[in-house]
Design a protein around this motif. Sequence first.
Motif, PDB file in Angstrom:
ATOM      1  N   TYR A  89      53.733  54.626  11.492  1.00  0.00           N
ATOM      2  CA  TYR A  89      52.387  55.072  11.143  1.00  0.00           C
ATOM      3  C   TYR A  89      52.570  56.399  10.424  1.00  0.00           C
ATOM      4  CZ  TYR A  89      51.020  51.637  14.641  1.00  0.00           C
ATOM      5  OH  TYR A  89      50.855  50.483  15.357  1.00  0.00           O
ATOM      6  N   ASP A 145      43.803  53.889  20.958  1.00  0.00           N
ATOM      7  CA  ASP A 145      42.760  52.966  21.449  1.00  0.00           C
ATOM      8  C   ASP A 145      43.198  51.516  21.301  1.00  0.00           C
ATOM      9  OD1 ASP A 145      41.130  55.090  22.139  1.00  0.00           O
ATOM     10  OD2 ASP A 145      39.852  54.925  20.359  1.00  0.00           O
ATOM     11  N   ASP A 146      43.784  51.180  20.145  1.00  0.00           N
ATOM     12  CA  ASP A 146      44.271  49.814  19.932  1.00  0.00           C
ATOM     13  C   ASP A 146      45.343  49.451  20.953  1.00  0.00           C
ATOM     14  OD1 ASP A 146      42.565  49.481  17.779  1.00  0.00           O
ATOM     15  OD2 ASP A 146      44.144  49.743  16.254  1.00  0.00           O
ATOM     16  N   GLU A 177      42.199  61.473  13.905  1.00  0.00           N
ATOM     17  CA  GLU A 177      41.389  60.256  13.957  1.00  0.00           C
ATOM     18  C   GLU A 177      42.283  59.008  13.952  1.00  0.00           C
ATOM     19  OE1 GLU A 177      40.887  62.794  11.674  1.00  0.00           O
ATOM     20  OE2 GLU A 177      39.225  63.675  12.821  1.00  0.00           O
ATOM     21  N   LYS A 178      43.326  59.035  13.131  1.00  0.00           N
ATOM     22  CA  LYS A 178      44.242  57.901  13.081  1.00  0.00           C
ATOM     23  C   LYS A 178      44.972  57.759  14.417  1.00  0.00           C
ATOM     24  CE  LYS A 178      46.318  56.551   9.229  1.00  0.00           C
ATOM     25  NZ  LYS A 178      47.235  56.481   8.076  1.00  0.00           N
ATOM     26  N   ASP A 208      43.820  58.630  17.336  1.00  0.00           N
ATOM     27  CA  ASP A 208      42.834  58.070  18.277  1.00  0.00           C
ATOM     28  C   ASP A 208      42.726  56.558  18.126  1.00  0.00           C
ATOM     29  OD1 ASP A 208      42.319  60.614  19.219  1.00  0.00           O
ATOM     30  OD2 ASP A 208      40.451  60.853  18.091  1.00  0.00           O
ATOM     31  N   ARG A 209      42.665  56.078  16.873  1.00  0.00           N
ATOM     32  CA  ARG A 209      42.576  54.626  16.626  1.00  0.00           C
ATOM     33  C   ARG A 209      43.823  53.903  17.130  1.00  0.00           C
ATOM     34  NH1 ARG A 209      40.563  56.282  11.682  1.00  0.00           N
ATOM     35  NH2 ARG A 209      42.495  55.739  10.615  1.00  0.00           N
ATOM     36  N   ILE A 210      44.986  54.468  16.836  1.00  0.00           N
ATOM     37  CA  ILE A 210      46.246  53.851  17.264  1.00  0.00           C
ATOM     38  C   ILE A 210      46.282  53.747  18.787  1.00  0.00           C
ATOM     39  CG2 ILE A 210      48.751  54.199  17.419  1.00  0.00           C
ATOM     40  CD1 ILE A 210      48.496  55.599  14.591  1.00  0.00           C
ATOM     41  N   ARG A 240      44.065  48.822  24.385  1.00  0.00           N
ATOM     42  CA  ARG A 240      43.386  47.521  24.474  1.00  0.00           C
ATOM     43  C   ARG A 240      44.384  46.360  24.487  1.00  0.00           C
ATOM     44  NH1 ARG A 240      39.898  49.791  20.748  1.00  0.00           N
ATOM     45  NH2 ARG A 240      40.776  48.584  19.044  1.00  0.00           N
ATOM     46  N   LYS A 267      45.624  63.782  24.415  1.00  0.00           N
ATOM     47  CA  LYS A 267      45.028  62.452  24.637  1.00  0.00           C
ATOM     48  C   LYS A 267      45.737  61.689  25.756  1.00  0.00           C
ATOM     49  CE  LYS A 267      42.281  60.516  22.385  1.00  0.00           C
ATOM     50  NZ  LYS A 267      40.857  60.318  22.524  1.00  0.00           N
TER      51      LYS A 267
END
Length: 175
Positions: A146, A159-160, A152-153, A155-157, A163, A108
């Motif tokens: 974390y 992405d956050d 998936e987790k 990816d969320r981390i 941002r 990623k």
Amino acid sequence: MNPTSKITAFSEKAEKEIREILTRYPDKRSALLPVLNLAQAEFGHISEDVMVIVANRLDLTPPKVYEVLTFYTLLNEKPVGKYLIQLCRTLSCALAGSENILGHFQQKLGIGIGKTTADGLFTLRTVECLASCGTAPAVQINGAFYENLTREKVDRILDDLKRGAEPVPKAMGEN
């Protein structure tokens, strides 16, 4: 700060803090870890120049400072990204899939272990233990834990963080 400039001294504010730190230790060499933490806060990382300053300030040799610097993962010898990602690689996390999670972080972010993304946002490291065996695999990002990581987790981390959300420090086991 110009990366080629030589650091020769602490700021006056840091010197004041060092004097206060030294009041807590009968032998000033014992203040090495708190002074290294202060130096990292002031300079961003502990370069060779900073090691020499700390060594001189505490009557130590630079190799002694280097020994401590390289032992603790909370100290940085080189500049790191805005977000320092430290993934546990010990047995419990490995058995729970940390290698898979590490590969996902690498894919990623497009970087290897010990590297920083080109935009300076992320540095990826592995560490020996985050004391989260029961909730493995685990990662620490700028002091926030974390656990029970999945792709998936992750990816969320990421992405956050991309941002601009800051990692939220939580007690271990509190995802």
